[in-house]
Design an enzyme around this catalytic site. Structure first.
Site, PDB file in Angstrom:
ATOM      1  N   GLY A  14       0.789  -1.223   0.000  1.00 10.70           N
ATOM      2  CA  GLY A  14       0.000   0.000   0.000  1.00 10.70           C
ATOM      3  C   GLY A  14       0.824   1.277   0.000  1.00 10.70           C
ATOM      4  N   ASN A 106      -4.595   1.731 -13.520  1.00 12.34           N
ATOM      5  CA  ASN A 106      -3.655   0.869 -12.794  1.00 12.34           C
ATOM      6  C   ASN A 106      -2.253   1.449 -12.935  1.00 12.34           C
ATOM      7  OD1 ASN A 106      -2.695  -1.661 -11.533  1.00 12.34           O
ATOM      8  ND2 ASN A 106      -1.832  -2.105 -13.550  1.00 12.34           N
ATOM      9  N   HIS A 108       1.670   0.320 -13.231  1.00 10.88           N
ATOM     10  CA  HIS A 108       2.501  -0.863 -13.523  1.00 10.88           C
ATOM     11  C   HIS A 108       3.976  -0.452 -13.500  1.00 10.88           C
ATOM     12  CE1 HIS A 108       3.424  -4.814 -15.119  1.00 10.88           C
ATOM     13  NE2 HIS A 108       4.284  -4.225 -15.927  1.00 10.88           N
ATOM     14  N   SER A 140       4.229   2.921 -15.808  1.00 14.70           N
ATOM     15  CA  SER A 140       3.094   3.222 -16.686  1.00 14.70           C
ATOM     16  C   SER A 140       1.831   3.328 -15.850  1.00 14.70           C
ATOM     17  CB  SER A 140       2.871   2.091 -17.705  1.00 14.70           C
ATOM     18  OG  SER A 140       4.043   1.847 -18.451  1.00 14.70           O
ATOM     19  N   ASP A 149      -2.649  -5.579 -17.825  1.00 12.88           N
ATOM     20  CA  ASP A 149      -1.700  -4.562 -18.318  1.00 12.88           C
ATOM     21  C   ASP A 149      -1.880  -4.211 -19.791  1.00 12.88           C
ATOM     22  OD1 ASP A 149      -0.525  -4.699 -15.752  1.00 12.88           O
ATOM     23  OD2 ASP A 149       0.727  -6.380 -16.377  1.00 12.88           O
ATOM     24  N   GLU A 178       6.852   5.676  -9.113  1.00 18.97           N
ATOM     25  CA  GLU A 178       5.394   5.439  -9.062  1.00 18.97           C
ATOM     26  C   GLU A 178       4.735   6.423  -8.115  1.00 18.97           C
ATOM     27  OE1 GLU A 178       4.064   1.321  -8.544  1.00 18.97           O
ATOM     28  OE2 GLU A 178       6.094   0.653  -9.004  1.00 18.97           O
TER      29      GLU A 178
HETATM   30  C1  GRF Z   1       3.857  -1.475  -7.339  1.00 18.61           C
HETATM   31  O1  GRF Z   1       5.127  -1.684  -7.902  1.00 18.61           O
HETATM   32  C2  GRF Z   1       2.816  -1.473  -8.431  1.00 18.61           C
HETATM   33  O2  GRF Z   1       3.250  -0.889  -9.618  1.00 18.61           O
HETATM   34  C3  GRF Z   1       2.634  -2.934  -8.654  1.00 18.61           C
HETATM   35  O3  GRF Z   1       2.672  -3.488  -7.345  1.00 18.61           O
HETATM   36  C4  GRF Z   1       3.434  -2.647  -6.500  1.00 18.61           C
HETATM   37  C5  GRF Z   1       2.571  -2.241  -5.346  1.00 18.61           C
HETATM   38  O4  GRF Z   1       3.265  -1.553  -4.376  1.00 18.61           O
HETATM   39  N1  GRF Z   1       1.494  -3.218  -9.462  1.00 18.61           N
HETATM   40  P1  GRF Z   1       2.510  -0.939  -3.135  1.00 18.61           P
HETATM   41  O5  GRF Z   1       1.606  -2.013  -2.542  1.00 18.61           O
HETATM   42  O6  GRF Z   1       1.728   0.255  -3.603  1.00 18.61           O
HETATM   43  O7  GRF Z   1       3.606  -0.575  -2.182  1.00 18.61           O
END
Ligand code: GRF
Length: 203
Positions: A14, A106, A108, A140, A149, A178
């Protein structure tokens, strides 16, 4: 314009939920996190939501015969405008996709269409990038479709692959990116008066 009502669906740590929630607290963010859903009762995402008094639900195949319908109903009940999946390891079901068409995004941890699809999650993604010899990876943010994806990409940011990188060091650098890109995209959707009517279903 009212605030954009965002739900986050996550399976594990999270950290993207935390980044998004913190961005929502900044003045003039114009979005708020109104619901967190997880299929994992022990997830960091649910703990973060409870610690921060965000409504949270544990919805999974263990708790519900029809998790797709349970998720759809919870999103409708909370008048959600935009659904963000962040580290959610299940597919979003057809009822939820049809109710929230074009309003589910989403994040990724790679530059789609490279290194996406079934099995491409967590360290598997970064390991695949390293094995491919790519010199650049990235993040992304994309629309969610019926395939993993595969939905239309909304925004990407590049992250360099460094010599000596492991899946863990690359993954940590990508995760940091991210935490910037995802809030940026949501903030942009929340501020964009042209994009919002398309993304909003509620009057
Ligand atoms: C992130 O790398 C996201 O892109 C991927 O899973 C991971 C989740 O990380 N799909 P978090 O739970 O938000 O720390």
């Amino acid at each position: 314009m009212p605030e954009l009502r965002v739900a986050v669906i996550a399976s594990h740590n999270g950290s993207n939920l935390r980044a998004l929630h913190q961005a929502s607290l900044v003045a003039n963010a114009r979005f708020c996190i109104v619901l967190v859903i997880s299929n994992n009762s022990d997830s960091g995402a649910l703990r973060y939501a409870r610690d921060n008094r965000i409504p949270a639900r544990h919805l999974s195949g263990c708790t519900h015969d029809d998790p797709d319908e349970a998720i759809r109903a919870a999103l409708v009940e909370h008048a959600v405008d935009l659904v963000v999946t962040a580290g959610y390891l299940k597919k979003i079901g057809p009822r939820t996709r049809s109710e929230f068409a074009a309003r589910i995004i989403n994040v990724h941890p790679a530059l789609l269409p490279r290194h996406g699809g079934p099995g491409m999650y967590g360290r598997h993604v970064h390991q695949a990038v390293l094995e491919s010899g790519d010199l650049v990876s990235g993040v992304s943010v994309h629309h969610v479709s019926g395939e993993y994806d595969a939905g239309q990409v909304i925004a990407q940011v590049e992250v360099p692959v460094r010599s000596g990188d492991t899946a863990e060091t690359l993954g940590a650098r990508v995760l940091e990116a991210e935490h910037t890109l995802l809030p940026d995209v949501v903030r942009q959707i929340a501020h964009d008066s042209t994009a919002r009517p398309a993304i909003r279903a509620h009057p």
